[in-house]
Motif scaffolding. Structure first.
Motif, PDB file in Angstrom:
ATOM      1  N   LYS A   9      -7.937  57.877 -39.653  1.00  0.00           N
ATOM      2  CA  LYS A   9      -7.970  56.681 -40.490  1.00  0.00           C
ATOM      3  C   LYS A   9      -9.319  55.993 -40.342  1.00  0.00           C
ATOM      4  O   LYS A   9      -9.988  56.106 -39.321  1.00  0.00           O
ATOM      5  CB  LYS A   9      -6.851  55.723 -40.097  1.00  0.00           C
ATOM      6  N   ARG A  10      -9.702  55.261 -41.378  1.00  0.00           N
ATOM      7  CA  ARG A  10     -10.974  54.538 -41.356  1.00  0.00           C
ATOM      8  C   ARG A  10     -10.730  53.050 -41.465  1.00  0.00           C
ATOM      9  O   ARG A  10      -9.724  52.608 -42.013  1.00  0.00           O
ATOM     10  CB  ARG A  10     -11.847  54.999 -42.520  1.00  0.00           C
ATOM     11  N   VAL A  11     -11.680  52.278 -40.978  1.00  0.00           N
ATOM     12  CA  VAL A  11     -11.628  50.829 -41.112  1.00  0.00           C
ATOM     13  C   VAL A  11     -11.722  50.505 -42.603  1.00  0.00           C
ATOM     14  O   VAL A  11     -12.636  50.986 -43.284  1.00  0.00           O
ATOM     15  CB  VAL A  11     -12.803  50.166 -40.351  1.00  0.00           C
ATOM     16  N   PRO A  12     -10.791  49.724 -43.129  1.00  0.00           N
ATOM     17  CA  PRO A  12     -10.833  49.392 -44.559  1.00  0.00           C
ATOM     18  C   PRO A  12     -12.101  48.618 -44.939  1.00  0.00           C
ATOM     19  O   PRO A  12     -12.508  47.695 -44.236  1.00  0.00           O
ATOM     20  CB  PRO A  12      -9.589  48.528 -44.772  1.00  0.00           C
ATOM     21  N   ASP A  13     -12.686  49.008 -46.045  1.00  0.00           N
ATOM     22  CA  ASP A  13     -13.887  48.347 -46.561  1.00  0.00           C
ATOM     23  C   ASP A  13     -13.424  47.194 -47.451  1.00  0.00           C
ATOM     24  O   ASP A  13     -13.344  47.316 -48.669  1.00  0.00           O
ATOM     25  CB  ASP A  13     -14.738  49.349 -47.342  1.00  0.00           C
ATOM     26  N   THR A  14     -13.083  46.086 -46.803  1.00  0.00           N
ATOM     27  CA  THR A  14     -12.575  44.921 -47.523  1.00  0.00           C
ATOM     28  C   THR A  14     -13.517  43.736 -47.354  1.00  0.00           C
ATOM     29  O   THR A  14     -14.321  43.697 -46.416  1.00  0.00           O
ATOM     30  CB  THR A  14     -11.182  44.513 -46.993  1.00  0.00           C
ATOM     31  N   GLU A  15     -13.388  42.778 -48.219  1.00  0.00           N
ATOM     32  CA  GLU A  15     -14.183  41.553 -48.127  1.00  0.00           C
ATOM     33  C   GLU A  15     -13.863  40.813 -46.823  1.00  0.00           C
ATOM     34  O   GLU A  15     -14.753  40.270 -46.172  1.00  0.00           O
ATOM     35  CB  GLU A  15     -13.934  40.653 -49.333  1.00  0.00           C
ATOM     36  N   GLU A  16     -12.589  40.810 -46.434  1.00  0.00           N
ATOM     37  CA  GLU A  16     -12.182  40.160 -45.180  1.00  0.00           C
ATOM     38  C   GLU A  16     -12.910  40.788 -43.984  1.00  0.00           C
ATOM     39  O   GLU A  16     -13.462  40.072 -43.151  1.00  0.00           O
ATOM     40  CB  GLU A  16     -10.678  40.282 -44.983  1.00  0.00           C
ATOM     41  N   ASN A  17     -12.924  42.105 -43.905  1.00  0.00           N
ATOM     42  CA  ASN A  17     -13.624  42.779 -42.803  1.00  0.00           C
ATOM     43  C   ASN A  17     -15.125  42.553 -42.880  1.00  0.00           C
ATOM     44  O   ASN A  17     -15.784  42.362 -41.866  1.00  0.00           O
ATOM     45  CB  ASN A  17     -13.304  44.277 -42.788  1.00  0.00           C
ATOM     46  N   PHE A  18     -15.676  42.558 -44.094  1.00  0.00           N
ATOM     47  CA  PHE A  18     -17.110  42.319 -44.276  1.00  0.00           C
ATOM     48  C   PHE A  18     -17.486  40.938 -43.741  1.00  0.00           C
ATOM     49  O   PHE A  18     -18.503  40.781 -43.065  1.00  0.00           O
ATOM     50  CB  PHE A  18     -17.486  42.460 -45.753  1.00  0.00           C
ATOM     51  N   GLU A  19     -16.664  39.938 -44.020  1.00  0.00           N
ATOM     52  CA  GLU A  19     -16.942  38.573 -43.565  1.00  0.00           C
ATOM     53  C   GLU A  19     -16.767  38.426 -42.059  1.00  0.00           C
ATOM     54  O   GLU A  19     -17.467  37.643 -41.429  1.00  0.00           O
ATOM     55  CB  GLU A  19     -16.066  37.561 -44.312  1.00  0.00           C
ATOM     56  N   MET A  20     -15.837  39.175 -41.444  1.00  0.00           N
ATOM     57  CA  MET A  20     -15.622  39.120 -39.987  1.00  0.00           C
ATOM     58  C   MET A  20     -16.717  39.842 -39.216  1.00  0.00           C
ATOM     59  O   MET A  20     -16.900  39.621 -38.026  1.00  0.00           O
ATOM     60  CB  MET A  20     -14.293  39.802 -39.620  1.00  0.00           C
ATOM     61  N   CYS A  21     -17.449  40.706 -39.874  1.00  0.00           N
ATOM     62  CA  CYS A  21     -18.416  41.595 -39.244  1.00  0.00           C
ATOM     63  C   CYS A  21     -19.521  40.823 -38.511  1.00  0.00           C
ATOM     64  O   CYS A  21     -20.055  39.848 -39.028  1.00  0.00           O
ATOM     65  CB  CYS A  21     -19.015  42.476 -40.334  1.00  0.00           C
ATOM     66  N   TYR A  22     -19.871  41.298 -37.302  1.00  0.00           N
ATOM     67  CA  TYR A  22     -20.887  40.655 -36.459  1.00  0.00           C
ATOM     68  C   TYR A  22     -22.290  41.240 -36.631  1.00  0.00           C
ATOM     69  O   TYR A  22     -23.203  40.859 -35.915  1.00  0.00           O
ATOM     70  CB  TYR A  22     -20.518  40.845 -34.981  1.00  0.00           C
ATOM     71  N   CYS A  23     -22.480  42.183 -37.500  1.00  0.00           N
ATOM     72  CA  CYS A  23     -23.754  42.906 -37.580  1.00  0.00           C
ATOM     73  C   CYS A  23     -24.982  41.997 -37.597  1.00  0.00           C
ATOM     74  O   CYS A  23     -25.974  42.300 -36.943  1.00  0.00           O
ATOM     75  CB  CYS A  23     -23.784  43.825 -38.797  1.00  0.00           C
ATOM     76  N   LYS A  24     -24.924  40.909 -38.320  1.00  0.00           N
ATOM     77  CA  LYS A  24     -26.107  40.048 -38.435  1.00  0.00           C
ATOM     78  C   LYS A  24     -26.533  39.426 -37.114  1.00  0.00           C
ATOM     79  O   LYS A  24     -27.673  39.013 -36.965  1.00  0.00           O
ATOM     80  CB  LYS A  24     -25.874  38.965 -39.483  1.00  0.00           C
ATOM     81  N   SER A  25     -25.640  39.384 -36.125  1.00  0.00           N
ATOM     82  CA  SER A  25     -26.007  38.830 -34.813  1.00  0.00           C
ATOM     83  C   SER A  25     -26.403  39.920 -33.818  1.00  0.00           C
ATOM     84  O   SER A  25     -26.689  39.626 -32.668  1.00  0.00           O
ATOM     85  CB  SER A  25     -24.844  38.002 -34.242  1.00  0.00           C
ATOM     86  N   CYS A  26     -26.470  41.162 -34.265  1.00  0.00           N
ATOM     87  CA  CYS A  26     -26.789  42.291 -33.394  1.00  0.00           C
ATOM     88  C   CYS A  26     -28.301  42.417 -33.189  1.00  0.00           C
ATOM     89  O   CYS A  26     -29.071  42.292 -34.137  1.00  0.00           O
ATOM     90  CB  CYS A  26     -26.253  43.576 -34.024  1.00  0.00           C
ATOM     91  N   PRO A  27     -28.738  42.705 -31.960  1.00  0.00           N
ATOM     92  CA  PRO A  27     -30.168  42.887 -31.700  1.00  0.00           C
ATOM     93  C   PRO A  27     -30.777  44.068 -32.464  1.00  0.00           C
ATOM     94  O   PRO A  27     -31.977  44.083 -32.723  1.00  0.00           O
ATOM     95  CB  PRO A  27     -30.247  43.142 -30.195  1.00  0.00           C
ATOM     96  N   THR A  28     -29.968  45.047 -32.839  1.00  0.00           N
ATOM     97  CA  THR A  28     -30.468  46.211 -33.570  1.00  0.00           C
ATOM     98  C   THR A  28     -30.623  45.914 -35.065  1.00  0.00           C
ATOM     99  O   THR A  28     -31.406  46.541 -35.752  1.00  0.00           O
ATOM    100  CB  THR A  28     -29.533  47.430 -33.344  1.00  0.00           C
ATOM    101  N   TYR A  29     -29.884  44.926 -35.566  1.00  0.00           N
ATOM    102  CA  TYR A  29     -29.961  44.525 -36.973  1.00  0.00           C
ATOM    103  C   TYR A  29     -31.365  43.981 -37.228  1.00  0.00           C
ATOM    104  O   TYR A  29     -31.806  43.040 -36.586  1.00  0.00           O
ATOM    105  CB  TYR A  29     -28.909  43.456 -37.251  1.00  0.00           C
TER     106      TYR A  29
END
Length: 86
Positions: free
Chosen positions: A13-33
């Protein structure tokens, strides 16, 4: 013989590509981002796959992300490695 069918199905199974998950995502606070990923508006790599940018590993916050916690993900650097399977 391998794991039982129910275990194989769960792992595929894969993580659903939803707006809710997109908004919860921490990527923008990641040092690699970086500037490239920001300019492209990339996020939610655990669902959408690895970045189209050339990234340098500078640290990872995947384990702290609410999406990773919600789906009990156990890996890191989805931006480089690709989609999470659980």
């Amino acid at each position: 013989m391998g794991p039982p069918r129910c275990v194989r199905e769960i792992r595929s199974k894969r993580v659903p590509d939803t707006e809710e998950n997109f908004e919860m995502c921490y990527c923008k606070s990641c040092p690699t981002y970086d500037e490239c990923t920001s300019r492209k508006g990339e996020k939610l790599y655990c669902s959408r796959g690895k970045s189209g940018c050339r990234l340098e590993r500078r640290g990872c916050v995947c384990g702290e992300c609410n999406v990773a916690i919600k789906y009990a993900l156990s890996s890191n650097y989805y931006c480089i490695a690709g989609v999470a399977k659980f």
